[in-house]
Design a protein around this motif. Structure first.
Motif, PDB file in Angstrom:
ATOM      1  N   PHE A   7     -74.701 -64.893  54.374  1.00 53.74           N
ATOM      2  CA  PHE A   7     -75.935 -64.231  53.954  1.00 53.74           C
ATOM      3  C   PHE A   7     -75.980 -62.766  54.384  1.00 53.74           C
ATOM      4  CE2 PHE A   7     -77.681 -68.636  53.498  1.00 53.74           C
ATOM      5  CZ  PHE A   7     -77.854 -68.563  52.124  1.00 53.74           C
ATOM      6  N   ILE A   8     -75.385 -62.446  55.523  1.00 51.93           N
ATOM      7  CA  ILE A   8     -75.273 -61.040  55.917  1.00 51.93           C
ATOM      8  C   ILE A   8     -74.427 -60.292  54.883  1.00 51.93           C
ATOM      9  CG2 ILE A   8     -74.254 -59.442  57.606  1.00 51.93           C
ATOM     10  CD1 ILE A   8     -75.086 -61.502  59.783  1.00 51.93           C
ATOM     11  N   ALA A   9     -73.311 -60.885  54.478  1.00 51.10           N
ATOM     12  CA  ALA A   9     -72.448 -60.265  53.475  1.00 51.10           C
ATOM     13  C   ALA A   9     -73.176 -60.127  52.137  1.00 51.10           C
ATOM     14  CB  ALA A   9     -71.158 -61.072  53.305  1.00 51.10           C
ATOM     15  N   ILE A  10     -73.955 -61.133  51.767  1.00 52.61           N
ATOM     16  CA  ILE A  10     -74.728 -61.076  50.526  1.00 52.61           C
ATOM     17  C   ILE A  10     -75.746 -59.929  50.595  1.00 52.61           C
ATOM     18  CG2 ILE A  10     -76.517 -62.273  49.191  1.00 52.61           C
ATOM     19  CD1 ILE A  10     -74.904 -64.873  49.721  1.00 52.61           C
ATOM     20  N   GLY A  11     -76.452 -59.814  51.709  1.00 49.89           N
ATOM     21  CA  GLY A  11     -77.425 -58.726  51.862  1.00 49.89           C
ATOM     22  C   GLY A  11     -76.761 -57.366  51.791  1.00 49.89           C
ATOM     23  N   ALA A  14     -75.506 -56.839  48.152  1.00 53.28           N
ATOM     24  CA  ALA A  14     -76.656 -56.639  47.266  1.00 53.28           C
ATOM     25  C   ALA A  14     -77.223 -55.236  47.439  1.00 53.28           C
ATOM     26  CB  ALA A  14     -77.730 -57.688  47.537  1.00 53.28           C
ATOM     27  N   MET A  15     -77.214 -54.741  48.652  1.00 49.83           N
ATOM     28  CA  MET A  15     -77.740 -53.393  48.901  1.00 49.83           C
ATOM     29  C   MET A  15     -76.844 -52.341  48.257  1.00 49.83           C
ATOM     30  SD  MET A  15     -80.350 -52.070  50.173  1.00 49.83           S
ATOM     31  CE  MET A  15     -80.549 -50.440  49.524  1.00 49.83           C
ATOM     32  N   ILE A  79     -80.760 -58.789  57.820  1.00 46.75           N
ATOM     33  CA  ILE A  79     -79.786 -58.221  58.762  1.00 46.75           C
ATOM     34  C   ILE A  79     -78.671 -57.517  57.985  1.00 46.75           C
ATOM     35  CG2 ILE A  79     -78.020 -58.798  60.507  1.00 46.75           C
ATOM     36  CD1 ILE A  79     -80.909 -58.873  61.589  1.00 46.75           C
ATOM     37  N   GLY A  80     -78.192 -58.125  56.898  1.00 46.19           N
ATOM     38  CA  GLY A  80     -77.153 -57.500  56.071  1.00 46.19           C
ATOM     39  C   GLY A  80     -77.604 -56.171  55.496  1.00 46.19           C
ATOM     40  N   ILE A  81     -78.845 -56.124  55.024  1.00 41.50           N
ATOM     41  CA  ILE A  81     -79.398 -54.864  54.506  1.00 41.50           C
ATOM     42  C   ILE A  81     -79.504 -53.843  55.638  1.00 41.50           C
ATOM     43  CG2 ILE A  81     -81.469 -53.785  53.529  1.00 41.50           C
ATOM     44  CD1 ILE A  81     -81.885 -56.417  51.949  1.00 41.50           C
ATOM     45  N   SER A  82     -79.870 -54.293  56.820  1.00 40.75           N
ATOM     46  CA  SER A  82     -79.968 -53.391  57.980  1.00 40.75           C
ATOM     47  C   SER A  82     -78.610 -52.842  58.389  1.00 40.75           C
ATOM     48  CB  SER A  82     -80.611 -54.116  59.164  1.00 40.75           C
ATOM     49  OG  SER A  82     -81.918 -54.505  58.848  1.00 40.75           O
ATOM     50  N   LEU A 135     -72.062 -45.808  47.702  1.00 39.42           N
ATOM     51  CA  LEU A 135     -71.526 -45.366  48.988  1.00 39.42           C
ATOM     52  C   LEU A 135     -70.117 -45.905  49.155  1.00 39.42           C
ATOM     53  CD1 LEU A 135     -71.910 -43.916  51.683  1.00 39.42           C
ATOM     54  CD2 LEU A 135     -72.827 -46.030  52.605  1.00 39.42           C
ATOM     55  N   PHE A 136     -69.940 -47.204  48.920  1.00 43.66           N
ATOM     56  CA  PHE A 136     -68.621 -47.830  49.033  1.00 43.66           C
ATOM     57  C   PHE A 136     -67.987 -48.062  47.664  1.00 43.66           C
ATOM     58  CE2 PHE A 136     -70.847 -49.145  52.897  1.00 43.66           C
ATOM     59  CZ  PHE A 136     -69.957 -48.652  53.835  1.00 43.66           C
ATOM     60  N   LEU A 137     -68.815 -48.281  46.636  1.00 45.11           N
ATOM     61  CA  LEU A 137     -68.306 -48.474  45.280  1.00 45.11           C
ATOM     62  C   LEU A 137     -68.118 -47.104  44.637  1.00 45.11           C
ATOM     63  CD1 LEU A 137     -70.496 -51.423  43.964  1.00 45.11           C
ATOM     64  CD2 LEU A 137     -68.104 -51.485  44.656  1.00 45.11           C
TER      65      LEU A 137
END
Length: 148
Positions: A7-11, A14-15, A79-82, A135-137
């Motif tokens: 879920f951290i990776a998903i967040g 997704a961001m 947390i992933g978005i953070s 940013l990464f893409l």
């Protein structure tokens, strides 16, 4: 634990995807009046464009608060978005735009690609002439080694 990491990776992912879309179609579209402050020289540490960081950070805080009691998917996505927001601040605001002078020019090929893509994005201060919105893409061409 595996669910939390997932879920951290998903967040995080997704961001990046939402950020790319929002940057290209909203910030360089109907929200240009706010975002253009990021494409213009500034004498201030803050710019009107920083409102977007507050908005995205608020989404993360709301998700974390909604999921903290059960430590469910909302918490971990927040947390992933953070984590994404923290990396965005360090890479984009500190390193690329040098709001804080903590780092020199990149030596790592991946980081150099991110840096070059963002420089290409800022070659234009116009709404419609920009390239590379993530940013990464970022397009593969920015990762090619410069001829020296």
């Amino acid at each position: 634990m595996v669910n939390a990491i997932l879920f951290i990776a998903i967040g995080f992912a997704a961001m990046e995807l939402a950020g790319w879309w929002i940057h290209k179609y909203l910030m360089h579209g109907p929200l240009w009046m706010i975002h253009k402050t990021h494409h213009q020289p500034s004498k201030s540490f803050f710019e009107l464009n920083d409102l977007f960081s507050l908005l995205f950070g608020s989404v993360a805080v709301v998700l974390i608060l909604l999921g903290v009691e059960a430590l469910d998917y909302r918490f971990w996505i927040g947390i992933g978005i953070s984590v994404y927001g923290l990396l965005y601040f360090v890479l984009h605001d500190v390193w690329v735009h040098r709001r804080l002078k903590w780092f020199g020019k990149p030596r790592n090929p991946f980081m150099r690609g991110i840096f070059k893509a963002h420089q290409a994005h800022h070659r234009s201060n116009q709404k419609d002439d920009a390239v590379s919105f993530g940013l990464f893409l970022v397009p593969r061409k920015y990762f090619k080694r410069d001829e020296e």
